[in-house]
Design a protein around this motif. Structure first.
Motif, PDB file in Angstrom:
ATOM      1  N   ALA A  95       1.238  -1.131  -0.003  1.00 49.87           N
ATOM      2  CA  ALA A  95      -0.154  -0.183  -0.107  1.00 49.87           C
ATOM      3  C   ALA A  95       1.187   1.285  -0.125  1.00 49.87           C
ATOM      4  O   ALA A  95       0.397   2.372  -0.792  1.00 49.87           O
ATOM      5  N   GLU A  96       2.142   1.210   0.746  1.00 46.22           N
ATOM      6  CA  GLU A  96       2.752   2.197   0.941  1.00 46.22           C
ATOM      7  C   GLU A  96       3.183   2.296  -0.873  1.00 46.22           C
ATOM      8  O   GLU A  96       3.889   3.551  -0.828  1.00 46.22           O
ATOM      9  N   ILE A  97       4.032   1.623  -0.889  1.00 40.39           N
ATOM     10  CA  ILE A  97       4.459   1.175  -2.744  1.00 40.39           C
ATOM     11  C   ILE A  97       3.838   2.448  -3.098  1.00 40.39           C
ATOM     12  O   ILE A  97       3.777   2.880  -4.403  1.00 40.39           O
ATOM     13  N   LEU A  98       2.306   1.450  -3.597  1.00 40.00           N
ATOM     14  CA  LEU A  98       1.319   2.301  -4.448  1.00 40.00           C
ATOM     15  C   LEU A  98       0.886   3.720  -3.924  1.00 40.00           C
ATOM     16  O   LEU A  98       0.655   4.460  -5.299  1.00 40.00           O
ATOM     17  N   SER A  99       1.418   3.772  -2.771  1.00 39.91           N
ATOM     18  CA  SER A  99       0.696   5.411  -2.807  1.00 39.91           C
ATOM     19  C   SER A  99       2.029   6.268  -3.290  1.00 39.91           C
ATOM     20  O   SER A  99       1.396   6.903  -3.718  1.00 39.91           O
ATOM     21  N   ASN A 100       3.124   6.521  -2.782  1.00 34.18           N
ATOM     22  CA  ASN A 100       3.949   6.923  -3.349  1.00 34.18           C
ATOM     23  C   ASN A 100       4.343   6.854  -4.937  1.00 34.18           C
ATOM     24  O   ASN A 100       4.502   7.246  -6.243  1.00 34.18           O
ATOM     25  N   LEU A 101       3.566   5.448  -5.886  1.00 30.73           N
ATOM     26  CA  LEU A 101       3.575   5.879  -7.134  1.00 30.73           C
ATOM     27  C   LEU A 101       2.549   6.533  -8.091  1.00 30.73           C
ATOM     28  O   LEU A 101       2.223   6.440  -8.530  1.00 30.73           O
ATOM     29  N   GLY A 102       1.299   6.423  -6.280  1.00 28.42           N
ATOM     30  CA  GLY A 102       0.579   7.467  -7.202  1.00 28.42           C
ATOM     31  C   GLY A 102      -1.047   6.788  -6.917  1.00 28.42           C
ATOM     32  O   GLY A 102      -2.065   7.663  -7.549  1.00 28.42           O
ATOM     33  N   PHE A 103      -1.110   5.397  -6.796  1.00 27.40           N
ATOM     34  CA  PHE A 103      -2.449   4.969  -6.696  1.00 27.40           C
ATOM     35  C   PHE A 103      -3.703   5.801  -6.331  1.00 27.40           C
ATOM     36  O   PHE A 103      -3.153   5.902  -4.645  1.00 27.40           O
ATOM     37  N   THR A 104      -4.447   5.964  -6.075  1.00 28.53           N
ATOM     38  CA  THR A 104      -5.231   7.043  -5.559  1.00 28.53           C
ATOM     39  C   THR A 104      -6.663   6.083  -4.612  1.00 28.53           C
ATOM     40  O   THR A 104      -7.135   6.701  -3.412  1.00 28.53           O
ATOM     41  N   ASN A 105      -6.744   4.903  -4.806  1.00 26.89           N
ATOM     42  CA  ASN A 105      -7.682   4.304  -4.522  1.00 26.89           C
ATOM     43  C   ASN A 105      -7.811   2.344  -3.977  1.00 26.89           C
ATOM     44  O   ASN A 105      -7.428   1.402  -4.937  1.00 26.89           O
ATOM     45  N   VAL A 106      -6.453   2.907  -2.659  1.00 24.63           N
ATOM     46  CA  VAL A 106      -5.861   1.520  -2.254  1.00 24.63           C
ATOM     47  C   VAL A 106      -6.944   1.263  -0.981  1.00 24.63           C
ATOM     48  O   VAL A 106      -6.862   1.556  -0.210  1.00 24.63           O
ATOM     49  N   LYS A 107      -7.249  -0.486  -0.858  1.00 19.68           N
ATOM     50  CA  LYS A 107      -7.651  -0.827  -0.336  1.00 19.68           C
ATOM     51  C   LYS A 107      -7.448  -1.674   0.219  1.00 19.68           C
ATOM     52  O   LYS A 107      -7.097  -2.942  -0.111  1.00 19.68           O
ATOM     53  N   GLU A 108      -6.746  -2.316   2.068  1.00 19.39           N
ATOM     54  CA  GLU A 108      -6.271  -3.714   2.518  1.00 19.39           C
ATOM     55  C   GLU A 108      -7.375  -4.223   3.302  1.00 19.39           C
ATOM     56  O   GLU A 108      -8.474  -3.505   3.853  1.00 19.39           O
ATOM     57  N   ILE A 109      -6.887  -5.985   2.942  1.00 22.27           N
ATOM     58  CA  ILE A 109      -8.217  -6.218   3.659  1.00 22.27           C
ATOM     59  C   ILE A 109      -7.883  -6.835   5.588  1.00 22.27           C
ATOM     60  O   ILE A 109      -6.321  -7.048   4.967  1.00 22.27           O
ATOM     61  N   GLU A 110      -8.543  -5.838   5.840  1.00 24.98           N
ATOM     62  CA  GLU A 110      -7.198  -6.128   7.540  1.00 24.98           C
ATOM     63  C   GLU A 110      -7.611  -7.511   7.864  1.00 24.98           C
ATOM     64  O   GLU A 110      -9.265  -8.222   7.515  1.00 24.98           O
ATOM     65  N   GLY A 111      -6.558  -8.260   8.400  1.00 28.60           N
ATOM     66  CA  GLY A 111      -6.167  -9.525   8.617  1.00 28.60           C
ATOM     67  C   GLY A 111      -6.112 -10.271   7.495  1.00 28.60           C
ATOM     68  O   GLY A 111      -5.122 -11.436   7.489  1.00 28.60           O
ATOM     69  N   GLY A 112      -5.779  -9.687   6.131  1.00 25.48           N
ATOM     70  CA  GLY A 112      -5.332 -10.399   5.234  1.00 25.48           C
ATOM     71  C   GLY A 112      -6.369 -11.649   4.900  1.00 25.48           C
ATOM     72  O   GLY A 112      -7.016 -11.796   5.331  1.00 25.48           O
ATOM     73  N   PHE A 113      -5.527 -12.745   4.006  1.00 28.72           N
ATOM     74  CA  PHE A 113      -5.912 -13.999   3.167  1.00 28.72           C
ATOM     75  C   PHE A 113      -6.553 -14.702   4.615  1.00 28.72           C
ATOM     76  O   PHE A 113      -7.601 -15.163   4.224  1.00 28.72           O
ATOM     77  N   GLU A 114      -6.313 -14.972   5.883  1.00 27.62           N
ATOM     78  CA  GLU A 114      -6.391 -15.713   6.525  1.00 27.62           C
ATOM     79  C   GLU A 114      -7.788 -15.172   7.423  1.00 27.62           C
ATOM     80  O   GLU A 114      -8.521 -15.767   7.864  1.00 27.62           O
ATOM     81  N   ALA A 115      -7.968 -13.691   7.673  1.00 30.98           N
ATOM     82  CA  ALA A 115      -9.360 -13.556   7.898  1.00 30.98           C
ATOM     83  C   ALA A 115     -10.461 -13.514   7.000  1.00 30.98           C
ATOM     84  O   ALA A 115     -11.252 -13.616   7.278  1.00 30.98           O
ATOM     85  N   TRP A 116     -10.226 -13.422   5.495  1.00 30.05           N
ATOM     86  CA  TRP A 116     -10.990 -13.613   4.431  1.00 30.05           C
ATOM     87  C   TRP A 116     -11.568 -15.205   4.565  1.00 30.05           C
ATOM     88  O   TRP A 116     -12.114 -15.791   4.556  1.00 30.05           O
ATOM     89  N   ARG A 117     -10.578 -16.078   4.746  1.00 33.63           N
ATOM     90  CA  ARG A 117     -10.908 -17.769   4.774  1.00 33.63           C
ATOM     91  C   ARG A 117     -11.569 -18.282   5.744  1.00 33.63           C
ATOM     92  O   ARG A 117     -11.960 -18.469   5.664  1.00 33.63           O
ATOM     93  N   ALA A 118     -10.855 -17.438   7.110  1.00 35.17           N
ATOM     94  CA  ALA A 118     -11.873 -17.532   8.228  1.00 35.17           C
ATOM     95  C   ALA A 118     -13.561 -17.103   8.318  1.00 35.17           C
ATOM     96  O   ALA A 118     -14.583 -18.191   8.747  1.00 35.17           O
ATOM     97  N   VAL A 119     -13.785 -16.037   7.440  1.00 35.71           N
ATOM     98  CA  VAL A 119     -15.253 -15.867   6.864  1.00 35.71           C
ATOM     99  C   VAL A 119     -15.570 -17.071   6.362  1.00 35.71           C
ATOM    100  O   VAL A 119     -16.881 -16.894   6.470  1.00 35.71           O
ATOM    101  N   GLN A 120     -14.887 -17.188   5.077  1.00 36.71           N
ATOM    102  CA  GLN A 120     -15.784 -18.378   4.180  1.00 36.71           C
ATOM    103  C   GLN A 120     -15.797 -19.588   4.656  1.00 36.71           C
ATOM    104  O   GLN A 120     -16.783 -20.316   4.766  1.00 36.71           O
ATOM    105  N   GLU A 121     -14.494 -20.173   6.020  1.00 35.36           N
ATOM    106  CA  GLU A 121     -14.949 -21.026   6.748  1.00 35.36           C
ATOM    107  C   GLU A 121     -16.315 -20.915   7.934  1.00 35.36           C
ATOM    108  O   GLU A 121     -16.765 -22.088   9.061  1.00 35.36           O
TER     109      GLU A 121
END
Length: 123
Positions: A95-121
């Motif tokens: 996200a920091e790299i993308l911001s420095n490159l000028g990307f304006t709409n970046v969202k991070e998944i809170e807790g990453g893939f493991e959090a997403w997988r836990a929701v799916q399970e």
């Protein structure tokens, strides 16, 4: 003008600017709803981790690979992005790299893939 007021204005401007450039977070349970809104989903983990499982429709651009910058520079900077890694550390770097490159709409998944997988399970 009082020096404290001037310093306060600069401090406030710096905080506002820094905040505007940071990515925001999306809860793992909200990913499916947001995916319907033309977001590009980027898995910033290694190719090996990606092969072990990822979120459907995610593309893999490894943030630890030297080619990360050149790969993301191929993406229109106005494209809304959702990025994730395993737990959130590497996506913060991405996200920091993308911001420095000028990307304006970046969202991070809170807790990453493991959090997403836990929701799916249903955990």
């Amino acid at each position: 003008m009082n020096i404290k007021i001037i310093l306060g204005i600069f401090l406030l401007f710096g905080i506002t600017t820094a905040t505007a450039q940071q990515s925001s977070f999306i809860r793992a349970q909200d990913v499916s709803a947001v995916q319907q809104q033309d977001y590009l989903l980027i898995d910033v983990r290694t190719p090996e981790e990606y092969q072990e499982g990822t979120i459907p429709s995610a593309i893999n651009i490894d943030v630890e690979n030297d080619a990360f910058r050149s790969e993301v520079e191929k993406i229109d900077k106005n494209t809304p992005l959702i990025i994730f890694c395993k737990l959130g550390g590497r996506s913060e770097t991405a996200a920091e790299i993308l911001s420095n490159l000028g990307f304006t709409n970046v969202k991070e998944i809170e807790g990453g893939f493991e959090a997403w997988r836990a929701v799916q399970e249903g955990k």
